[in-house]
Scaffold this motif. Structure first.
Motif, PDB file in Angstrom:
ATOM      1  N   ASN A  48      20.453  15.113 -15.650  1.00 16.56           N
ATOM      2  CA  ASN A  48      20.195  14.517 -16.967  1.00 16.56           C
ATOM      3  C   ASN A  48      18.926  13.671 -16.944  1.00 16.56           C
ATOM      4  O   ASN A  48      18.935  12.502 -17.322  1.00 16.56           O
ATOM      5  N   ARG A  50      15.277  12.024 -17.593  1.00 17.03           N
ATOM      6  CA  ARG A  50      14.435  11.606 -18.719  1.00 17.03           C
ATOM      7  C   ARG A  50      12.999  11.958 -18.339  1.00 17.03           C
ATOM      8  O   ARG A  50      12.449  11.395 -17.404  1.00 17.03           O
ATOM      9  N   GLU A  55      15.731  23.324 -15.716  1.00 16.67           N
ATOM     10  CA  GLU A  55      17.042  23.690 -16.274  1.00 16.67           C
ATOM     11  C   GLU A  55      17.246  25.201 -16.333  1.00 16.67           C
ATOM     12  O   GLU A  55      16.283  25.967 -16.405  1.00 16.67           O
ATOM     13  N   ARG A  70      10.850  21.744 -18.486  1.00 19.38           N
ATOM     14  CA  ARG A  70      10.739  21.208 -19.839  1.00 19.38           C
ATOM     15  C   ARG A  70      10.718  19.693 -19.764  1.00 19.38           C
ATOM     16  O   ARG A  70      11.289  19.101 -18.845  1.00 19.38           O
ATOM     17  N   THR A  72      12.121  16.356 -21.419  1.00 15.70           N
ATOM     18  CA  THR A  72      13.247  16.050 -22.314  1.00 15.70           C
ATOM     19  C   THR A  72      12.912  14.951 -23.317  1.00 15.70           C
ATOM     20  O   THR A  72      13.740  14.641 -24.175  1.00 15.70           O
ATOM     21  N   VAL A  73      11.724  14.336 -23.197  1.00 16.41           N
ATOM     22  CA  VAL A  73      11.351  13.315 -24.192  1.00 16.41           C
ATOM     23  C   VAL A  73      10.516  13.938 -25.312  1.00 16.41           C
ATOM     24  O   VAL A  73      10.853  13.830 -26.484  1.00 16.41           O
ATOM     25  N   HIS A  75       9.830  17.290 -25.485  1.00 13.03           N
ATOM     26  CA  HIS A  75      10.309  18.670 -25.672  1.00 13.03           C
ATOM     27  C   HIS A  75       9.257  19.737 -25.362  1.00 13.03           C
ATOM     28  O   HIS A  75       9.440  20.898 -25.712  1.00 13.03           O
TER      29      HIS A  75
ATOM     30  N   GLY B 240      22.961   6.529 -24.131  1.00 11.25           N
ATOM     31  CA  GLY B 240      22.228   7.753 -23.793  1.00 11.25           C
ATOM     32  C   GLY B 240      21.311   7.626 -22.598  1.00 11.25           C
ATOM     33  O   GLY B 240      20.868   8.630 -22.041  1.00 11.25           O
ATOM     34  N   SER B 257      22.630  13.862 -22.036  1.00 12.88           N
ATOM     35  CA  SER B 257      22.140  13.132 -23.210  1.00 12.88           C
ATOM     36  C   SER B 257      21.616  14.106 -24.257  1.00 12.88           C
ATOM     37  O   SER B 257      20.820  14.999 -23.952  1.00 12.88           O
ATOM     38  N   PRO B 303      19.426  19.322 -24.668  1.00 17.85           N
ATOM     39  CA  PRO B 303      19.444  17.988 -24.049  1.00 17.85           C
ATOM     40  C   PRO B 303      18.138  17.249 -24.314  1.00 17.85           C
ATOM     41  O   PRO B 303      17.060  17.841 -24.189  1.00 17.85           O
ATOM     42  N   SER B 304      18.229  15.980 -24.717  1.00 12.60           N
ATOM     43  CA  SER B 304      17.023  15.303 -25.188  1.00 12.60           C
ATOM     44  C   SER B 304      17.098  13.793 -25.043  1.00 12.60           C
ATOM     45  O   SER B 304      18.162  13.202 -25.180  1.00 12.60           O
ATOM     46  N   TYR B 305      15.938  13.186 -24.791  1.00 11.90           N
ATOM     47  CA  TYR B 305      15.782  11.738 -24.866  1.00 11.90           C
ATOM     48  C   TYR B 305      14.822  11.364 -25.998  1.00 11.90           C
ATOM     49  O   TYR B 305      14.374  10.222 -26.095  1.00 11.90           O
ATOM     50  N   GLY B 306      14.446  12.328 -26.840  1.00 14.63           N
ATOM     51  CA  GLY B 306      13.529  12.053 -27.952  1.00 14.63           C
ATOM     52  C   GLY B 306      14.340  11.660 -29.178  1.00 14.63           C
ATOM     53  O   GLY B 306      15.140  12.453 -29.661  1.00 14.63           O
TER      54      GLY B 306
END
Lengths: 94, 417
Positions: A48, A50, A55, A70, A72-73, A75, B240, B257, B303-306
């Protein structure tokens, strides 16, 4: 609507893709020798991350399972590779 | 200076130009050492500090928050409070929260604008009506209020709902929980912050954790952007971003998240005086006191932190609302936003000591953390004060994943949260 790159089909809508977990999440070998903790870690614990993440994804339209690099912040997709390509440790190729 | 909030103090201050109000909370400099440190100044973190001070009389407590108070999911949810879950463990937890919410305004001397307007979860087929009856039975046996609604009951509380036989998801009835409703989310954060500050808790904003201080295998505090802060016990209440901090502490969590979106329409006169959820369309809605329709639905499946949200889910949520209420078609959407939620494999929270001794967890609430704030705070305060579980938090320990004792509410109550 974001486009994800399927290694087989090319860019397709995000809604056609299914998230498959962390790349490199190997199923523990050894059957009864596998401890509860190791089994739970395989089943439930996630990186998970950041930021940059590696993935496994499935393109449900064609069935291609692949590895996506990728962020994840924001995208942004850096790379999408069919399993076994690129020398990465996919965790699903065996 | 006026400290107590009441109609009389409002009147008095009105006579003197509103100049005598005391600041609701201080902005102190962090001290080098506290008895207990809480990471995360959202609803659960603030509530934890308040109950530590009030219930356990531990007042040398600090909350550190990397942004501003209540600026994460506490300020981004759709304000629904309810306890319509399936398993006894869940009802014990969420109904504890709802009972605390019922008296919270008085306890905190802060109007949290609790409105117990009821929630109806629709059933769209005969089979879903049977599941609805099962849910109602379970809730009643577990000691909370529930009622099985037939189509006429639904029509009575939701006159604008499309219940025609030609509807895409025909309505057969639903599950009603009358004690559910909404509460003002910002007021919950601000009320807890003001009450905790009054009891001596230091609330330190713009203070980000950089790393954990680990000595002798125990967590002894944190290094932050504003210096080192030591404490015997630390609580991590960061929703999150739990996995992100857990990595700094050297362990992983069973959490992914995701962004969860919500949006509001332009304000209109009263048209909807309950909360409604349709499992068919996946959309739920209520009307705020300002008159805006507040909508939410499923997670973004990426899945994202944005903290933004993507278009496909927003489209589904709005389409679902229009399916249920065709007359809302003329409304315009005013705002859309997203929060980062911490989803566990069984859609139940994690409460308990982490793999790093001295560091305690309150996370994994997924899409349903706001409703649980008073209970999450009570239970984490109990853990931090005593080092042991409260009976209500015990089943939610991290060890349930190793023991196989999952509390699967996604399957149990069918609530995607």
């Amino acid at each position: 609507m974001q486009l994800f790159p399927c290694p087989f089909c090319g860019p397709r809508s995000e809604s056609e893709f299914h998230f498959g977990g962390d790349a490199g999440n190997h199923r523990p070998e050894g059957f009864r020798a596998v401890t509860d903790g190791a089994w739970a870690a395989y089943l439930y614990e996630r990186n998970n991350l950041r930021g940059a993440a590696s993935e496994i994804w499935m393109h449900m339209a064609c069935g291609e399972v692949f590895r996506m690099e990728r962020d994840t912040v924001n995208h942004r997709v850096a790379e999408a590779l069919a399993l076994g390509q690129g020398g990465g440790d996919d965790g699903m190729a065996h | 200076m006026t400290r107590h909030y009441s109609a009389l103090s409002l009147f008095k201050e009105g006579l003197f130009g509103q100049k005598g109000w005391q600041q609701a909370w201080r902005s102190p400099e962090p001290k080098p050492r506290y008895d207990i440190l809480i990471i995360g100044g959202g609803g659960h973190g603030l509530a934890t500090a308040y109950y530590l001070a009030r219930t356990h009389n531990i007042r040398n407590v600090a909350i550190i928050e990397k942004g501003w108070l209540g600026g994460g999911n506490t300020g981004r949810n759709t304000t629904v409070v309810r306890s319509n879950y399936f398993f006894p463990e869940s009802t014990a937890l969420y109904d504890m929260a709802l009972r605390l919410y019922e008296t919270l305004g008085r306890d905190l001397n802060y109007n949290i604008m609790l409105s117990q307007r009821g929630i109806v979860t629709l059933a769209h087929s005969e089979a879903e009506m049977e599941m609805a009856a099962r849910t109602v039975n379970a809730m009643q046996i577990n000691g909370t209020d529930a009622e099985l609604f037939d189509i006429e009951d639904v029509r009575r509380v939701l006159p604008l709902l499309n219940v025609s036989p030609g509807a895409r998801y025909p309505v057969f009835g639903g599950v009603w929980q009358g004690r559910a409703g909404t509460a003002r989310h910002d007021a919950v954060a601000w009320g807890y912050a003001r009450a905790a500050d009054r009891l001596g808790v230091d609330i330190i904003q713009s203070c980000e954790v950089e790393e954990f201080i680990v000595e002798g295998g125990r967590c002894r505090g944190v290094k932050t952007s504003r210096g080192e802060i030591r404490a015997e016990r630390t609580g991590m209440v960061v929703a999150g971003h739990s996995s992100h901090l857990a990595a700094k502490a050297g362990f992983r969590l069973p959490i992914t998240s995701y962004a969860l979106q919500a949006c509001v329409s332009e304000p209109v006169k009263p048209v909807l005086d309950t909360v409604v959820l349709s499992p068919g369309t996946g959309t739920y809605a209520s009307q705020s006191d300002k008159g805006e329709l507040v909508l939410g639905g499923a997670l973004d499946r990426v899945p994202s932190y944005g903290q933004r949200g993507n278009l496909p889910v927003l489209e589904d949520v709005v389409a679902g609302l229009l399916e249920m209420f065709p007359s809302f078609r003329q409304l315009r959407l005013m705002r859309q936003w997203a929060g980062i939620v911490d989803v566990t494999p069984d859609s139940s929270p994690i409460l308990g000591e982490s793999p790093l001794p001295g560091l305690f967890l309150n996370c994994g609430w997924g899409t349903g953390g706001f409703k649980a704030i008073p209970a999450g705070g009570t239970l984490l305060a109990h853990l931090l004060a005593t080092g042991n579980h409260h009976d209500v938090s015990r089943p939610f320990d991290l060890d349930r994943f190793t023991r196989g004792r999952l509390i699967d509410e996604a399957a149990g109550s069918g609530i995607a949260h």
